[in-house]
Design an enzyme around this catalytic site. Structure first.
Site, PDB file in Angstrom:
ATOM      1  N   TYR A  99       0.841  -1.203   0.000  1.00  0.00           N
ATOM      2  CA  TYR A  99       0.000   0.000   0.000  1.00  0.00           C
ATOM      3  C   TYR A  99       0.874   1.250   0.000  1.00  0.00           C
ATOM      4  O   TYR A  99       0.668   2.179  -0.799  1.00  0.00           O
ATOM      5  CB  TYR A  99      -0.911   0.000   1.238  1.00  0.00           C
ATOM      6  CG  TYR A  99      -1.539   1.344   1.534  1.00  0.00           C
ATOM      7  CD1 TYR A  99      -2.535   1.869   0.717  1.00  0.00           C
ATOM      8  CD2 TYR A  99      -1.121   2.106   2.637  1.00  0.00           C
ATOM      9  CE1 TYR A  99      -3.105   3.115   0.995  1.00  0.00           C
ATOM     10  CE2 TYR A  99      -1.692   3.343   2.911  1.00  0.00           C
ATOM     11  CZ  TYR A  99      -2.682   3.842   2.090  1.00  0.00           C
ATOM     12  OH  TYR A  99      -3.242   5.079   2.342  1.00  0.00           O
TER      13      TYR A  99
HETATM   14  P1  NAD Z   1     -12.210   5.554   1.874  1.00  0.00           P
HETATM   15  O1  NAD Z   1     -12.063   4.144   1.417  1.00  0.00           O
HETATM   16  O2  NAD Z   1     -13.249   5.854   2.879  1.00  0.00           O
HETATM   17  O3  NAD Z   1     -12.423   6.509   0.612  1.00  0.00           O
HETATM   18  C1  NAD Z   1     -11.816   6.272  -0.633  1.00  0.00           C
HETATM   19  C2  NAD Z   1     -12.886   6.354  -1.712  1.00  0.00           C
HETATM   20  O4  NAD Z   1     -12.234   6.202  -2.989  1.00  0.00           O
HETATM   21  C3  NAD Z   1     -13.929   5.234  -1.610  1.00  0.00           C
HETATM   22  O5  NAD Z   1     -15.235   5.781  -1.495  1.00  0.00           O
HETATM   23  C4  NAD Z   1     -13.754   4.445  -2.895  1.00  0.00           C
HETATM   24  O6  NAD Z   1     -14.961   3.945  -3.441  1.00  0.00           O
HETATM   25  C5  NAD Z   1     -13.103   5.459  -3.827  1.00  0.00           C
HETATM   26  N1  NAD Z   1     -12.317   4.816  -4.886  1.00  0.00           N
HETATM   27  C6  NAD Z   1     -11.362   3.861  -4.754  1.00  0.00           C
HETATM   28  N2  NAD Z   1     -10.894   3.508  -5.955  1.00  0.00           N
HETATM   29  C7  NAD Z   1     -11.560   4.256  -6.877  1.00  0.00           C
HETATM   30  C8  NAD Z   1     -11.515   4.327  -8.291  1.00  0.00           C
HETATM   31  N3  NAD Z   1     -10.714   3.525  -9.010  1.00  0.00           N
HETATM   32  N4  NAD Z   1     -12.332   5.199  -8.913  1.00  0.00           N
HETATM   33  C9  NAD Z   1     -13.191   5.987  -8.202  1.00  0.00           C
HETATM   34  N5  NAD Z   1     -13.279   5.942  -6.846  1.00  0.00           N
HETATM   35  C10 NAD Z   1     -12.463   5.091  -6.194  1.00  0.00           C
HETATM   36  O7  NAD Z   1     -10.747   6.001   2.401  1.00  0.00           O
HETATM   37  P2  NAD Z   1     -10.311   7.276   3.238  1.00  0.00           P
HETATM   38  O8  NAD Z   1      -9.872   6.816   4.562  1.00  0.00           O
HETATM   39  O9  NAD Z   1     -11.344   8.340   3.113  1.00  0.00           O
HETATM   40  O10 NAD Z   1      -9.006   7.703   2.426  1.00  0.00           O
HETATM   41  C11 NAD Z   1      -9.075   8.657   1.363  1.00  0.00           C
HETATM   42  C12 NAD Z   1      -7.692   8.841   0.773  1.00  0.00           C
HETATM   43  O11 NAD Z   1      -6.784   9.284   1.774  1.00  0.00           O
HETATM   44  C13 NAD Z   1      -7.083   7.567   0.189  1.00  0.00           C
HETATM   45  O12 NAD Z   1      -6.357   7.927  -0.960  1.00  0.00           O
HETATM   46  C14 NAD Z   1      -6.136   7.103   1.287  1.00  0.00           C
HETATM   47  O13 NAD Z   1      -5.055   6.352   0.751  1.00  0.00           O
HETATM   48  C15 NAD Z   1      -5.668   8.417   1.860  1.00  0.00           C
HETATM   49  N6  NAD Z   1      -5.245   8.350   3.252  1.00  0.00           N
HETATM   50  C16 NAD Z   1      -6.149   8.058   4.232  1.00  0.00           C
HETATM   51  C17 NAD Z   1      -5.741   8.052   5.563  1.00  0.00           C
HETATM   52  C18 NAD Z   1      -6.680   7.756   6.687  1.00  0.00           C
HETATM   53  O14 NAD Z   1      -6.229   7.751   7.843  1.00  0.00           O
HETATM   54  N7  NAD Z   1      -7.975   7.521   6.429  1.00  0.00           N
HETATM   55  C19 NAD Z   1      -4.416   8.347   5.881  1.00  0.00           C
HETATM   56  C20 NAD Z   1      -3.515   8.593   4.848  1.00  0.00           C
HETATM   57  C21 NAD Z   1      -3.947   8.632   3.536  1.00  0.00           C
HETATM   58  C1  UGA Z   2      -4.150   4.379   8.470  1.00  0.00           C
HETATM   59  C2  UGA Z   2      -5.019   4.109   7.238  1.00  0.00           C
HETATM   60  O1  UGA Z   2      -5.698   2.856   7.399  1.00  0.00           O
HETATM   61  C3  UGA Z   2      -4.215   4.087   5.978  1.00  0.00           C
HETATM   62  O2  UGA Z   2      -5.091   4.036   4.868  1.00  0.00           O
HETATM   63  C4  UGA Z   2      -3.397   5.338   5.938  1.00  0.00           C
HETATM   64  O3  UGA Z   2      -2.630   5.431   4.803  1.00  0.00           O
HETATM   65  C5  UGA Z   2      -2.515   5.445   7.164  1.00  0.00           C
HETATM   66  O4  UGA Z   2      -3.378   5.518   8.285  1.00  0.00           O
HETATM   67  C6  UGA Z   2      -1.648   6.664   7.169  1.00  0.00           C
HETATM   68  O5  UGA Z   2      -1.543   7.342   8.182  1.00  0.00           O
HETATM   69  O6  UGA Z   2      -1.025   6.933   6.155  1.00  0.00           O
HETATM   70  P1  UGA Z   2      -2.902   2.916  10.205  1.00  0.00           P
HETATM   71  O7  UGA Z   2      -1.991   3.918  10.803  1.00  0.00           O
HETATM   72  O8  UGA Z   2      -2.458   1.498  10.191  1.00  0.00           O
HETATM   73  O9  UGA Z   2      -3.301   3.258   8.715  1.00  0.00           O
HETATM   74  O10 UGA Z   2      -4.274   3.142  10.996  1.00  0.00           O
HETATM   75  P2  UGA Z   2      -5.326   2.133  11.602  1.00  0.00           P
HETATM   76  O11 UGA Z   2      -5.850   1.234  10.530  1.00  0.00           O
HETATM   77  O12 UGA Z   2      -6.293   2.918  12.388  1.00  0.00           O
HETATM   78  O13 UGA Z   2      -4.407   1.264  12.607  1.00  0.00           O
HETATM   79  C7  UGA Z   2      -3.658   1.891  13.648  1.00  0.00           C
HETATM   80  C8  UGA Z   2      -2.952   0.814  14.448  1.00  0.00           C
HETATM   81  O14 UGA Z   2      -3.942   0.009  15.097  1.00  0.00           O
HETATM   82  C9  UGA Z   2      -2.130  -0.149  13.599  1.00  0.00           C
HETATM   83  O15 UGA Z   2      -0.981  -0.513  14.308  1.00  0.00           O
HETATM   84  C10 UGA Z   2      -3.035  -1.358  13.432  1.00  0.00           C
HETATM   85  O16 UGA Z   2      -2.344  -2.572  13.232  1.00  0.00           O
HETATM   86  C11 UGA Z   2      -3.748  -1.358  14.766  1.00  0.00           C
HETATM   87  N1  UGA Z   2      -5.077  -2.008  14.755  1.00  0.00           N
HETATM   88  C12 UGA Z   2      -5.995  -1.657  13.829  1.00  0.00           C
HETATM   89  C13 UGA Z   2      -5.361  -2.947  15.732  1.00  0.00           C
HETATM   90  O17 UGA Z   2      -4.508  -3.271  16.578  1.00  0.00           O
HETATM   91  N2  UGA Z   2      -6.590  -3.513  15.746  1.00  0.00           N
HETATM   92  C14 UGA Z   2      -7.560  -3.198  14.820  1.00  0.00           C
HETATM   93  O18 UGA Z   2      -8.682  -3.755  14.874  1.00  0.00           O
HETATM   94  C15 UGA Z   2      -7.254  -2.243  13.841  1.00  0.00           C
END
Ligand code: NAD
Ligand code: UGA
Length: 342
Positions: free
Chosen positions: A167
């Site tokens: 990822y």
């Molecule tokens: P999410 O899964 O809730 O939202 C992503 C959306 O993108 C989904 O609704 C999905 O249907 C859409 N999508 C995926 N592939 C697609 C495609 N080919 N065409 C059109 N739509 C598509 O995820 P999120 O947590 O809201 O994350 C949003 C973005 O931020 C992602 O790019 C993720 O990698 C990035 N990001 C998220 C976090 C986090 O903590 N949530 C942290 C770092 C980066």
């Molecule tokens: C999150 C998002 O899922 C990614 O898409 C994103 O890119 C990333 O943040 C980011 O900061 O870039 P992560 O930090 O792993 O990734 O966040 P969580 O999925 O909330 O997990 C946080 C920690 O909790 C991780 O160590 C994970 O292994 C742990 N975890 C998660 C558990 O121990 N139990 C669970 O049920 C879920």
């Protein structure tokens, strides 16, 4: 190493809010909040997502507050294949949040979708964005691009990236692909890559830690902790992340990479304790084996965000978790993914 951009002040005055914005990934967690916040500021928003809210319950829930807003147009489209240019016409800014998130599934059979949606679809989008000369593209990158921490200090944008999961490799490729387009001498688009650090808050994805923890606290279900729970995260509240994202689409900037994090780090075990104190409920925890690619610590140096975006995080973890709990309690269906149409 990524060159450090100079402060916004050196590049001229603040720009005004966009008139018309495109948000990809609009039906997702972060994308739906961004659409809502832009609409509240009077911006016309074209939201694009491959999940059709009439078929996917979690998408419908995410969009429930804005579906009928007069300034909002939603288009179901898969960026791997759909016609992109018609969606972008007359846009001042594209916020590119569509993508496949999450570390663990990227090790398995889903990898092809990570590559296609995070990299190949971004290439298609960038061709359209640059051909139409959209002034600004803001792309959602990730703290995961840093990988294992470099000593005890917070991650700075100039650190050498060491992605530890498939990822993370796709997110690094995605941001660098956007920046490569922007660096072309014939490109009129400025790219701002935001490295988000573990965003939480209302509508958080159901696979993420805080959502699962608060679900365990409110239902008595067991929370699984992967590893010893000593891993640390820079948990960042959704509204702080949205404010930084809107600033990135508004402020005059050169091509940039900017961390978006709370700038504080806390172990999972300590977050469990905070949730226990917040809810007064016992939380059943079961430790299972650590997962590959799960980095031991994330922590953002937010100096660039403060300097370039004029932004600072404001929401502490307990306040943010309390708001997420309130949302879970008031949500009509607290677990939409369980009934998700596939
Ligand atoms: P999410 O899964 O809730 O939202 C992503 C959306 O993108 C989904 O609704 C999905 O249907 C859409 N999508 C995926 N592939 C697609 C495609 N080919 N065409 C059109 N739509 C598509 O995820 P999120 O947590 O809201 O994350 C949003 C973005 O931020 C992602 O790019 C993720 O990698 C990035 N990001 C998220 C976090 C986090 O903590 N949530 C942290 C770092 C980066
Ligand atoms: C999150 C998002 O899922 C990614 O898409 C994103 O890119 C990333 O943040 C980011 O900061 O870039 P992560 O930090 O792993 O990734 O966040 P969580 O999925 O909330 O997990 C946080 C920690 O909790 C991780 O160590 C994970 O292994 C742990 N975890 C998660 C558990 O121990 N139990 C669970 O049920 C879920």
């Amino acid at each position: 190493r990524t060159p450090m951009p100079t402060p916004a002040a050196a590049h001229g005055p603040r720009e005004s809010l966009p008139r018309r914005a495109v948000v990809t990934g609009a039906a997702g967690f972060i994308g739906s909040h961004l659409c809502q916040a832009l609409l509240a500021r009077g911006v016309t928003v074209i939201g694009v997502d491959r999940r059709d809210p009439s078929k996917h319950l979690s998408a419908a829930h995410n969009l429930a507050d804005i579906r009928t807003h007069p300034g909002f147009v939603f288009a179901t489209g898969d960026l791997r294949t759909c016609a992109i240019e018609p969606l972008l016409l007359d846009a001042d800014v594209v916020f590119h949040l569509a993508g496949v998130p999450g570390v663990q599934p990227s090790w398995g059979a889903d990898f092809d979708d990570y590559v296609a949606s995070n990299i190949s679809a971004t290439q298609r989008l960038m061709h359209a964005v640059t051909r139409l000369r959209i002034p600004r593209l803001v792309v959602a990158s990730s703290s995961s691009v840093y990988g294992a921490p470099d000593g005890d200090r917070p991650s700075v944008e100039t650190d050498h990236p060491r992605p530890a999961s498939p990822y993370a490799v796709t997110k690094l490729a995605e941001e660098q692909l956007c920046l490569a387009h922007a660096a072309r001498s014939d490109c009129d688009t400025t790219v701002v890559a935001l490295r988000y650090f573990t965003i939480y808050g209302p509508r958080q994805r159901e696979d993420m830690f805080v959502q699962r923890l608060l679900t365990a606290a409110s239902t008595g279900l067991t929370l699984q902790i992967y590893g010893d729970g000593k891993q640390r995260r820079d948990f960042t509240y959704i509204h702080d992340a949205i404010n930084a994202t809107i600033a990135a689409g508004t402020v005059y900037l050169p091509n940039s990479v900017i961390n978006v994090g709370a700038g504080r780090t806390i172990s999972l075990n300590d977050v469990v304790e905070r949730a226990h104190q917040l809810t007064g409920q016992p939380i059943n925890v079961r430790s299972t084996s650590a997962r590959s690619g799960d980095v031991s610590v994330t922590c953002a140096d937010v100096t660039s965000a403060r300097r370039l975006l004029g932004w600072a995080p404001t929401t502490d973890l307990v306040t943010g978790m309390a708001t997420q709990l309130d949302w879970m309690a008031s949500s009509r269906s607290p677990s939409p993914v369980a009934a998700e149409a596939v």
